[in-house]
Design a protein around this motif. Structure first.
Motif, mmCIF file in Angstrom:
data_model
loop_
_atom_site.group_PDB
_atom_site.id
_atom_site.type_symbol
_atom_site.label_atom_id
_atom_site.label_comp_id
_atom_site.label_asym_id
_atom_site.label_seq_id
_atom_site.Cartn_x
_atom_site.Cartn_y
_atom_site.Cartn_z
ATOM 1 N N ILE A 107 -0.083 9.932 -11.907
ATOM 2 C CA ILE A 107 0.258 10.888 -10.847
ATOM 3 C C ILE A 107 -0.735 12.043 -10.820
ATOM 4 N N LEU A 108 -1.136 12.525 -12.008
ATOM 5 C CA LEU A 108 -2.073 13.647 -12.061
ATOM 6 C C LEU A 108 -3.429 13.287 -11.478
ATOM 7 N N LYS A 109 -3.827 12.030 -11.610
ATOM 8 C CA LYS A 109 -5.110 11.619 -11.043
ATOM 9 C C LYS A 109 -5.110 11.682 -9.523
ATOM 10 N N LYS A 110 -3.932 11.568 -8.900
ATOM 11 C CA LYS A 110 -3.840 11.625 -7.442
ATOM 12 C C LYS A 110 -3.757 13.056 -6.922
ATOM 13 N N CYS A 111 -3.569 14.036 -7.808
ATOM 14 C CA CYS A 111 -3.453 15.430 -7.384
ATOM 15 C C CYS A 111 -4.841 16.012 -7.118
ATOM 16 N N PRO A 112 -4.920 17.072 -6.312
ATOM 17 C CA PRO A 112 -6.206 17.746 -6.104
ATOM 18 C C PRO A 112 -6.771 18.306 -7.404
ATOM 19 N N LYS A 122 4.897 8.474 -4.864
ATOM 20 C CA LYS A 122 4.790 8.224 -3.428
ATOM 21 C C LYS A 122 4.674 9.528 -2.647
ATOM 22 N N GLN A 123 5.439 10.543 -3.050
ATOM 23 C CA GLN A 123 5.375 11.842 -2.381
ATOM 24 C C GLN A 123 4.025 12.522 -2.607
ATOM 25 N N VAL A 124 3.454 12.375 -3.795
ATOM 26 C CA VAL A 124 2.151 12.971 -4.081
ATOM 27 C C VAL A 124 1.066 12.349 -3.206
ATOM 28 N N ILE A 125 1.073 11.030 -3.105
ATOM 29 C CA ILE A 125 0.072 10.350 -2.273
ATOM 30 C C ILE A 125 0.175 10.802 -0.824
ATOM 31 N N TYR A 126 1.406 10.889 -0.325
ATOM 32 C CA TYR A 126 1.602 11.271 1.074
ATOM 33 C C TYR A 126 1.212 12.729 1.317
ATOM 34 N N SER A 127 1.642 13.643 0.445
ATOM 35 C CA SER A 127 1.371 15.066 0.663
ATOM 36 C C SER A 127 -0.111 15.391 0.525
ATOM 37 N N VAL A 128 -0.795 14.771 -0.432
ATOM 38 C CA VAL A 128 -2.227 15.016 -0.597
ATOM 39 C C VAL A 128 -3.009 14.491 0.602
ATOM 40 N N GLN A 129 -2.646 13.306 1.076
ATOM 41 C CA GLN A 129 -3.321 12.736 2.245
ATOM 42 C C GLN A 129 -3.106 13.601 3.485
ATOM 43 N N ARG A 130 -1.893 14.068 3.679
ATOM 44 C CA ARG A 130 -1.601 14.890 4.842
ATOM 45 C C ARG A 130 -2.315 16.243 4.763
ATOM 46 N N HIS A 131 -2.347 16.843 3.584
ATOM 47 C CA HIS A 131 -3.023 18.126 3.422
ATOM 48 C C HIS A 131 -4.518 17.993 3.690
ATOM 49 N N ARG A 132 -5.135 16.952 3.148
ATOM 50 C CA ARG A 132 -6.567 16.750 3.372
ATOM 51 C C ARG A 132 -6.856 16.460 4.839
ATOM 52 N N ARG A 133 -5.978 15.710 5.502
ATOM 53 C CA ARG A 133 -6.190 15.391 6.906
ATOM 54 C C ARG A 133 -6.109 16.635 7.777
ATOM 55 N N THR A 134 -5.129 17.500 7.543
ATOM 56 C CA THR A 134 -5.009 18.713 8.361
ATOM 57 C C THR A 134 -6.185 19.655 8.135
ATOM 58 N N THR A 161 -7.304 8.470 8.369
ATOM 59 C CA THR A 161 -6.131 7.626 8.567
ATOM 60 C C THR A 161 -5.717 7.013 7.237
ATOM 61 N N ASP A 162 -4.426 7.079 6.931
ATOM 62 C CA ASP A 162 -3.950 6.516 5.678
ATOM 63 C C ASP A 162 -3.850 5.000 5.771
ATOM 64 N N ALA A 163 -3.624 4.366 4.626
ATOM 65 C CA ALA A 163 -3.602 2.904 4.564
ATOM 66 C C ALA A 163 -2.430 2.330 5.356
ATOM 67 N N TYR A 164 -1.294 3.015 5.318
ATOM 68 C CA TYR A 164 -0.117 2.504 6.023
ATOM 69 C C TYR A 164 -0.361 2.455 7.527
ATOM 70 N N SER A 165 -0.953 3.496 8.098
ATOM 71 C CA SER A 165 -1.210 3.519 9.538
ATOM 72 C C SER A 165 -2.261 2.496 9.941
ATOM 73 N N ALA A 207 0.815 -1.213 0.000
ATOM 74 C CA ALA A 207 0.000 0.000 0.000
ATOM 75 C C ALA A 207 0.850 1.265 0.000
ATOM 76 N N ARG A 208 2.025 1.214 0.590
ATOM 77 C CA ARG A 208 2.882 2.389 0.676
ATOM 78 C C ARG A 208 3.721 2.583 -0.580
ATOM 79 N N SER A 209 3.828 1.563 -1.402
ATOM 80 C CA SER A 209 4.661 1.637 -2.593
ATOM 81 C C SER A 209 4.099 2.645 -3.580
ATOM 82 N N GLY A 210 4.997 3.308 -4.300
ATOM 83 C CA GLY A 210 4.588 4.264 -5.321
ATOM 84 C C GLY A 210 4.652 3.702 -6.719
#
Length: 663
Positions: free
Chosen positions: A239-244, A279-291, A437-441, A101-104
């Motif tokens: 990658i673009l599909k994962k962006c906002p 991988k960075q896009v998935i993490y940054s988008v998830q963190r931004h939406r969570r905050t 909560t993301d998939a990794y957690s 799940a964490r793999s990019g």
């Protein structure tokens, strides 16, 4: 009887695990394998804990029954069969699913390859520990290698790490859970802590926005460099599909460029770098939406706590909210939980309820600590859990045995599992409610539960002297012990580590009571909520200012909406009346020449008046309400200061460059 109880517990625990997973996970956006794997791990671990009291009462019943009949005891096949297949499957699959799940990677094959490489180190560590125990048994001449003993060695290798982590989490939960309820009864404590969280969350929110901007800039550069005819264009589209959505519109594909990438000597990113960027896009988008979601939730909590503080001095004893809930209220719940009942509960009853609950939980904590330090003593029996169980066994009160075991294991599991939901390891592991909560957690929490549940159950059986390695009696073992095995094969673990290591819970409880861990984190630069700290006071003041600004902003928005609604209600009917008057026709069959001339002059006069009235109404409706967020208007002198406030609700004190300028 045991079969019916087992069936009810299976159904109840399943819905409990499903409810918790729905609260923390997101069924719509997360992968189905992640949801299924996490649900399986949580469900099996919770079910083991709930079944253990039934296992103990059934074992004691069989002991008494066969002791009276002088026959050999038999095992409960239902419980034994369940324990045999409970946790091995999640323990093997979850680490692999976590890496997957964490793999990019952009393909299933690439994700599987990455997961296999990462788990080679993980499983190699366990094989190393198992090999060390195996060599010890092989060298010892008093031990003979058999399948049951090898199974016990494997279980001991897995439970050693679990017991080490269990004592740490248990020592924290035994003190922190009663203290949290006691502090929750104090006036203003929760509000001050919410202000503190607001200041920290705003900093994290600004950092998440900055990280997302940087990552989106990298995506933009890569999107412009790799054209439609490049072999890696499919990776860019993924990658673009994962962006906002707003970034997708800005970085639309340039389909008018037909240049051949082979004829240019440009440097293109490799597939490996695109995997890292994905991988960075998935993490940054998830963190931004969570905050963003957590900020809105924290605002609602702060507004409600401020309402509680204001209503405490209300003479009408009617709870008044500053803002109405955006969600529609349940009429049935609203009928019983009216403003009067809400005032009595929030301002009068809940503080006392929290104090009583804190005292009861503190008594349970003292019993657990005492039993952890004395459960190895069999003559006399000093463990209070064992004393209660043995007294009930003498009176053949099996219902009391099951209830006592359930309350005991339930409190232990609450202390351990609630700590798993509370702890946060930077942004590496974090269980956030409201589907954030993301998939990794999620998968990592399932792994923690699988590691903690077996040693938790073994520790509980030791506290109640139901484990033969502790009681030193040749009696019928429980179904759980018969599956997990006895630690007698490894004497230095059975007689040493498993007995004396739990005593460290006393030291951990003392450290938690004096907040030594919190003080150490403060010294390292990680701000924690402490009442006697200057940094805490500064962050509380900053959070209070942030909440005040957001509250004033929302009040202005509501005033603007109410003003627009009033204008629409006041002048909307006049426009409808003028429209109806314009559509009125005169029947020519019922008129003569004199009436026609009279009606023409009257209608001409009426149309002139209606046109004037209609123009006036349209001019009034076209007037927009005042923008209270504009630079030309402010009602607070603090907002006119340079570097304090920007239009649109953006605060320069929380800007990306200098976050703590206004502290």
């Amino acid at each position: 009887m045991s079969g019916a109880a087992l069936g009810l517990e299976i159904v109840f625990v399943f819905f409990l695990a499903l409810f918790l997973l729905h609260r923390y996970g997101d069924f719509k956006k997360q992968h189905r394998l992640v949801i299924i794997g996490t649900l399986l791990a949580w469900y099996l671990c919770f079910l083991i804990v709930f079944i253990l009291p039934l296992d103990v009462s059934t074992t004691i019943y069989n002991r008494c029954k066969h002791a009276a009949a002088n026959s050999s005891p038999t095992e409960n096949s239902n419980i034994t069969g369940f324990h045999a297949t409970a946790t091995p499957v999640p323990r093997i699959l979850l680490p692999f699913m976590q890496s997957y799940a964490r793999s990019g990677g952009f393909s299933i094959t690439g994700k599987i390859k990455t997961a296999l490489i990462e788990n080679a180190i993980y499983y190699g560590t366990y094989l190393l520990i198992f090999g060390a125990f195996l060599i010890y048994v092989a060298v010892n001449p008093h031990l003979h290698l058999e399948w049951n003993q090898l199974q016990t060695i494997g279980i001991a290798a897995a439970n050693t790490w679990g017991l080490f982590l269990l004592v740490l989490l248990l020592g924290y939960g035994l003190v922190e859970i009663p203290r949290s309820y006691w502090n929750g009864a104090k006036r203003g404590y929760l509000l001050m802590k919410t202000y503190f969280k607001a200041a920290k969350l705003m900093t994290e929110k600004a950092d998440a926005e900055e990280t997302l901007e940087d990552v989106m800039e990298e995506v933009r550069k890569v999107n412009e460099s790799i054209k439609y005819n490049h072999p890696l264009r499919k990776c860019i589209d993924t990658i673009l599909k994962k962006c906002p959505t707003e970034y997708q519109e800005k970085m639309g594909r340039n389909m008018d460029d037909y240049e051949d990438f082979d004829e240019k000597h440009n440097t293109y990113p490799s597939e490996k770098s695109l995997v890292k960027l994905h991988k960075q896009v998935i993490y940054s988008v998830q963190r931004h939406r969570r905050t963003q979601v957590q900020w809105q939730i924290l605002l609602e909590q702060a507004f409600y706590l401020e309402d509680v503080a204001k209503n405490e001095t209300s003479a009408t004893r009617q709870f008044v909210h500053t803002f109405q809930s955006p969600e529609p209220e349940n009429k049935f719940l609203q009928y019983f939980y009216n403003p009067t009942v809400e005032w009595y509960w929030e301002c009068l009853l809940r503080p006392w309820f929290y104090r009583i609950l804190a005292v009861v939980l503190s008594i349970f904590s003292v019993i657990v600590v005492w039993s952890e330090c004395t459960f190895f003593s069999t003559t006399p029996v000093l463990s209070l859990f064992a004393v209660f169980i043995q007294l009930a066994e003498k009176t053949y009160n099996y219902i009391y045995i099951e209830i006592a075991c359930f309350l005991s294991i339930f409190f232990l599991s609450i202390c351990v599992y609630s700590t798993v939901f509370r702890i946060r390891v930077f942004n590496y592991y974090y269980l956030a409610s409201h589907h954030q909560t993301d998939a990794y957690s999620l998968l990592f929490s399932g792994m923690l539960f699988c590691r903690l549940t077996p040693p938790l159950c073994l520790n509980f059986l030791g506290l109640t002297h139901m484990d033969s390695s502790i009681s030193h009696q040749n009696t019928q073992p429980t179904a759980y012990t018969s599956i997990m095995g006895s630690m007698k094969v490894l004497s230095f673990i059975a007689d040493g580590f498993y007995i004396y290591y739990p005593m460290l819970v006393v030291i951990l409880c003392i450290a938690t009571y004096f907040s030594l861990g919190t003080r150490c984190l403060n010294l390292l630069g990680f701000q924690q909520f402490m009442g006697d700290n200057d940094m805490t006071s500064d962050l509380v003041d900053e959070g209070k200012e942030l909440i005040r600004r957001e509250k004033r902003k929302r009040q202005r928005q509501e005033e603007g909406e109410n003003r627009r609604r009033e204008w629409k209600e006041r002048y909307g009917h006049n426009r409808e009346d003028s429209t109806r008057n314009r559509n009125v026709h005169v029947d020519p069959k019922e008129s003569n020449l004199s009436d026609i001339s009279t009606n023409r002059s009257a209608s001409k006069y009426t149309r002139a008046n209606n046109r004037t009235e209609r123009d006036r109404i349209e001019l009034l409706q076209d007037v927009e309400p005042l923008d209270f967020n504009a630079e030309t208007f402010t009602d607070d002198p603090l907002e006119s200061e340079p570097g304090r406030y920007q239009p649109g609700g953006r605060y320069l004190s929380m800007s990306h460059s200098r976050i703590f300028d206004d502290v």
